[in-house]
Design a protein around this motif. Structure first.
Motif, PDB file in Angstrom:
ATOM      1  N   GLU A 187       0.814  -1.125   0.080  1.00 37.07           N
ATOM      2  CA  GLU A 187       0.219   0.057  -0.013  1.00 37.07           C
ATOM      3  C   GLU A 187       0.707   1.385   0.032  1.00 37.07           C
ATOM      4  OE1 GLU A 187      -3.513   0.074  -0.080  1.00 37.07           O
ATOM      5  OE2 GLU A 187      -3.245  -1.888  -0.673  1.00 37.07           O
ATOM      6  N   GLN A 188       2.151   1.343  -0.276  1.00 37.17           N
ATOM      7  CA  GLN A 188       3.105   2.119  -0.181  1.00 37.17           C
ATOM      8  C   GLN A 188       3.363   3.087   1.003  1.00 37.17           C
ATOM      9  OE1 GLN A 188       5.100   2.866  -3.102  1.00 37.17           O
ATOM     10  NE2 GLN A 188       3.875   0.982  -3.568  1.00 37.17           N
ATOM     11  N   ARG A 189       3.118   2.352   2.125  1.00 34.73           N
ATOM     12  CA  ARG A 189       3.099   2.955   3.418  1.00 34.73           C
ATOM     13  C   ARG A 189       4.476   2.344   3.883  1.00 34.73           C
ATOM     14  NH1 ARG A 189      -2.835   1.651   5.822  1.00 34.73           N
ATOM     15  NH2 ARG A 189      -1.955   2.315   7.837  1.00 34.73           N
ATOM     16  N   LEU A 190       5.549   2.875   3.560  1.00 34.78           N
ATOM     17  CA  LEU A 190       6.965   2.399   3.436  1.00 34.78           C
ATOM     18  C   LEU A 190       7.089   2.472   5.020  1.00 34.78           C
ATOM     19  CD1 LEU A 190       8.569   3.521  -0.006  1.00 34.78           C
ATOM     20  CD2 LEU A 190       6.974   1.297   0.688  1.00 34.78           C
ATOM     21  N   SER A 191       7.254   3.718   5.429  1.00 36.52           N
ATOM     22  CA  SER A 191       7.659   4.042   6.927  1.00 36.52           C
ATOM     23  C   SER A 191       7.078   3.034   7.870  1.00 36.52           C
ATOM     24  CB  SER A 191       7.518   5.538   7.331  1.00 36.52           C
ATOM     25  OG  SER A 191       6.080   5.975   7.419  1.00 36.52           O
ATOM     26  N   GLU A 192       5.789   2.857   7.772  1.00 40.79           N
ATOM     27  CA  GLU A 192       5.127   1.764   8.728  1.00 40.79           C
ATOM     28  C   GLU A 192       5.474   0.485   8.383  1.00 40.79           C
ATOM     29  OE1 GLU A 192       0.674   2.761   9.387  1.00 40.79           O
ATOM     30  OE2 GLU A 192       0.937   3.430   7.369  1.00 40.79           O
ATOM     31  N   ALA A 193       5.917   0.053   7.158  1.00 46.38           N
ATOM     32  CA  ALA A 193       6.501  -1.187   6.668  1.00 46.38           C
ATOM     33  C   ALA A 193       7.854  -1.570   7.504  1.00 46.38           C
ATOM     34  CB  ALA A 193       6.503  -1.436   5.471  1.00 46.38           C
ATOM     35  N   ARG A 195       8.932   0.240  10.329  1.00 54.70           N
ATOM     36  CA  ARG A 195       8.548   0.134  11.564  1.00 54.70           C
ATOM     37  C   ARG A 195       8.002  -1.135  12.080  1.00 54.70           C
ATOM     38  NH1 ARG A 195       9.796   0.837  16.665  1.00 54.70           N
ATOM     39  NH2 ARG A 195       7.929   1.606  17.812  1.00 54.70           N
ATOM     40  N   VAL A 196       7.111  -1.785  11.531  1.00 62.08           N
ATOM     41  CA  VAL A 196       6.888  -3.193  11.952  1.00 62.08           C
ATOM     42  C   VAL A 196       8.103  -4.217  11.835  1.00 62.08           C
ATOM     43  CG1 VAL A 196       5.904  -3.918   9.665  1.00 62.08           C
ATOM     44  CG2 VAL A 196       4.508  -4.667  12.026  1.00 62.08           C
ATOM     45  N   LEU A 197       8.813  -4.147  10.899  1.00 64.76           N
ATOM     46  CA  LEU A 197       9.802  -5.103  11.050  1.00 64.76           C
ATOM     47  C   LEU A 197      11.097  -4.857  11.870  1.00 64.76           C
ATOM     48  CD1 LEU A 197      10.133  -5.487   7.062  1.00 64.76           C
ATOM     49  CD2 LEU A 197       9.072  -6.947   8.635  1.00 64.76           C
ATOM     50  N   ASP A 198      11.063  -3.541  12.320  1.00 62.82           N
ATOM     51  CA  ASP A 198      11.989  -3.175  13.556  1.00 62.82           C
ATOM     52  C   ASP A 198      11.396  -4.037  14.550  1.00 62.82           C
ATOM     53  OD1 ASP A 198      13.700  -1.578  11.646  1.00 62.82           O
ATOM     54  OD2 ASP A 198      12.893   0.436  12.336  1.00 62.82           O
ATOM     55  N   LEU A 199      10.173  -4.055  14.838  1.00 58.30           N
ATOM     56  CA  LEU A 199       9.640  -4.725  16.117  1.00 58.30           C
ATOM     57  C   LEU A 199      10.031  -5.830  16.357  1.00 58.30           C
ATOM     58  CD1 LEU A 199       5.997  -3.255  15.929  1.00 58.30           C
ATOM     59  CD2 LEU A 199       7.810  -2.402  17.374  1.00 58.30           C
ATOM     60  N   LEU A 200      10.497  -6.544  15.315  1.00 62.37           N
ATOM     61  CA  LEU A 200      11.040  -7.798  15.365  1.00 62.37           C
ATOM     62  C   LEU A 200      12.708  -8.044  16.093  1.00 62.37           C
ATOM     63  CD1 LEU A 200      10.471  -9.381  11.821  1.00 62.37           C
ATOM     64  CD2 LEU A 200       9.323 -10.287  13.889  1.00 62.37           C
ATOM     65  N   LYS A 201      13.158  -6.830  16.576  1.00 59.75           N
ATOM     66  CA  LYS A 201      14.359  -6.996  17.189  1.00 59.75           C
ATOM     67  C   LYS A 201      13.972  -7.374  18.540  1.00 59.75           C
ATOM     68  CE  LYS A 201      16.322  -3.093  14.632  1.00 59.75           C
ATOM     69  NZ  LYS A 201      16.699  -1.957  14.408  1.00 59.75           N
ATOM     70  N   ASN A 202      14.741  -8.047  19.255  1.00 59.98           N
ATOM     71  CA  ASN A 202      14.689  -8.544  20.547  1.00 59.98           C
ATOM     72  C   ASN A 202      14.492  -7.606  21.670  1.00 59.98           C
ATOM     73  OD1 ASN A 202      14.517 -11.136  19.704  1.00 59.98           O
ATOM     74  ND2 ASN A 202      16.820 -11.322  19.922  1.00 59.98           N
ATOM     75  N   GLU A 203      15.044  -6.575  21.551  1.00 57.72           N
ATOM     76  CA  GLU A 203      15.019  -5.484  22.487  1.00 57.72           C
ATOM     77  C   GLU A 203      13.776  -4.522  22.228  1.00 57.72           C
ATOM     78  OE1 GLU A 203      17.425  -3.577  19.334  1.00 57.72           O
ATOM     79  OE2 GLU A 203      17.356  -5.711  20.326  1.00 57.72           O
ATOM     80  N   GLU A 204      12.863  -4.632  21.232  1.00 54.87           N
ATOM     81  CA  GLU A 204      11.863  -3.534  20.895  1.00 54.87           C
ATOM     82  C   GLU A 204      10.469  -4.216  21.266  1.00 54.87           C
ATOM     83  OE1 GLU A 204      10.805  -0.841  20.356  1.00 54.87           O
ATOM     84  OE2 GLU A 204      12.011  -0.310  18.861  1.00 54.87           O
ATOM     85  N   TYR A 205      10.090  -3.332  22.569  1.00 53.35           N
ATOM     86  CA  TYR A 205       8.909  -4.114  23.040  1.00 53.35           C
ATOM     87  C   TYR A 205       7.739  -3.107  22.832  1.00 53.35           C
ATOM     88  CZ  TYR A 205      12.103  -7.201  25.570  1.00 53.35           C
ATOM     89  OH  TYR A 205      12.924  -7.999  26.124  1.00 53.35           O
ATOM     90  N   LEU A 206       8.185  -1.894  22.197  1.00 52.01           N
ATOM     91  CA  LEU A 206       6.926  -1.049  21.869  1.00 52.01           C
ATOM     92  C   LEU A 206       5.852  -1.453  20.998  1.00 52.01           C
ATOM     93  CD1 LEU A 206       9.055   2.248  21.433  1.00 52.01           C
ATOM     94  CD2 LEU A 206       8.155   1.367  23.500  1.00 52.01           C
ATOM     95  N   GLN A 207       4.523  -0.748  21.198  1.00 57.55           N
ATOM     96  CA  GLN A 207       3.690  -1.148  20.458  1.00 57.55           C
ATOM     97  C   GLN A 207       3.781  -0.369  18.882  1.00 57.55           C
ATOM     98  OE1 GLN A 207      -0.707  -1.040  22.180  1.00 57.55           O
ATOM     99  NE2 GLN A 207       0.095  -3.101  22.822  1.00 57.55           N
TER     100      GLN A 207
END
Length: 211
Positions: A187-193, A195-207
């Motif tokens: 959907e061309q929502r690149l910054s959100e895409a 962001r969601v992949l960054d959440l896979l980092k083990n230290e990343e717990y934010l919603q």
């Protein structure tokens, strides 16, 4: 007859479930009957997935029939605590049958009754994938965000666990994160895409941002 295709473990599970079902009916134990029907449904689904010739020829009828019997008994006996699990299982069966409208129906029903965060996340993920298959990207993304946010909440609750356990949990559910990322990218929502992949980092717990 699926019994001809059973592995030794599956054959034993089926025999045990069938025997338990007969006994529970003979002595009127509804709770045990419901669990026995659920066991038989799980075995039937596993057998058909493993041994089907082609996806188009697989009906998953036995698994669905056992689960519907269990659900009817659950409702007639007022055993509401089983209802969410059974509806969730029907959603799983509907997904492998490629009946995505039914996936949505059953998954939404499960969500209305489910309290477990992990199981709620599973149903949100089911809904994301079903809406994607039905070509409803906005709904798919909305449900995907709910799934990811719920997984993030669980990760936050488990942040004191050993690192290998945290890693295993992320690995188990990373498909949901990546699918949401794909939907956002499409959907061309690149910054959100990103962001969601960054959440896979083990230290990343934010919603994930509720955008």
């Amino acid at each position: 007859n699926h019994l001809l295709a059973l592995t030794p473990d599956q054959n034993l599970a089926h025999k045990d479930g069938d025997e338990a079902l007969k006994i529970s009916r003979d002595i009127n134990l509804p709770d045990r009957e419901i669990r026995s029907l659920a066991t038989l449904a799980i075995v039937a689904l596993a057998v058909e997935i493993e041994h089907k010739a082609t996806p188009e020829k697989a009906s998953y009828g036995d698994a669905r029939a056992y689960t519907l019997q269990a659900l009817a008994l659950t409702r007639s006996q007022g055993k509401q605590r089983y209802e969410a699990d059974l509806l969730g299982y029907l959603a799983d069966i509907a997904y492998v049958r490629k009946d995505y409208e039914k996936v949505a129906e059953y998954a939404l029903g499960a969500l209305r009754r489910e309290e477990s965060l992990d199981k709620r996340a599973t149903q949100f993920s089911n809904l994301m994938r079903a809406m994607d298959r039905l070509h409803r990207p906005s709904l798919a993304i909305a449900f995907g965000k709910e799934a990811v946010n719920t997984y993030q909440q669980i990760r936050q609750n488990r942040r004191d666990l050993k690192q290998e356990l945290q890693n295993a949990y992320v690995k188990k559910h990373e498909g949901t994160y990546r699918k949401l990322g794909e939907l956002l990218f499409a959907e061309q929502r690149l910054s959100e895409a990103r962001r969601v992949l960054d959440l896979l980092k083990n230290e990343e717990y934010l919603q994930f941002t509720q955008g």
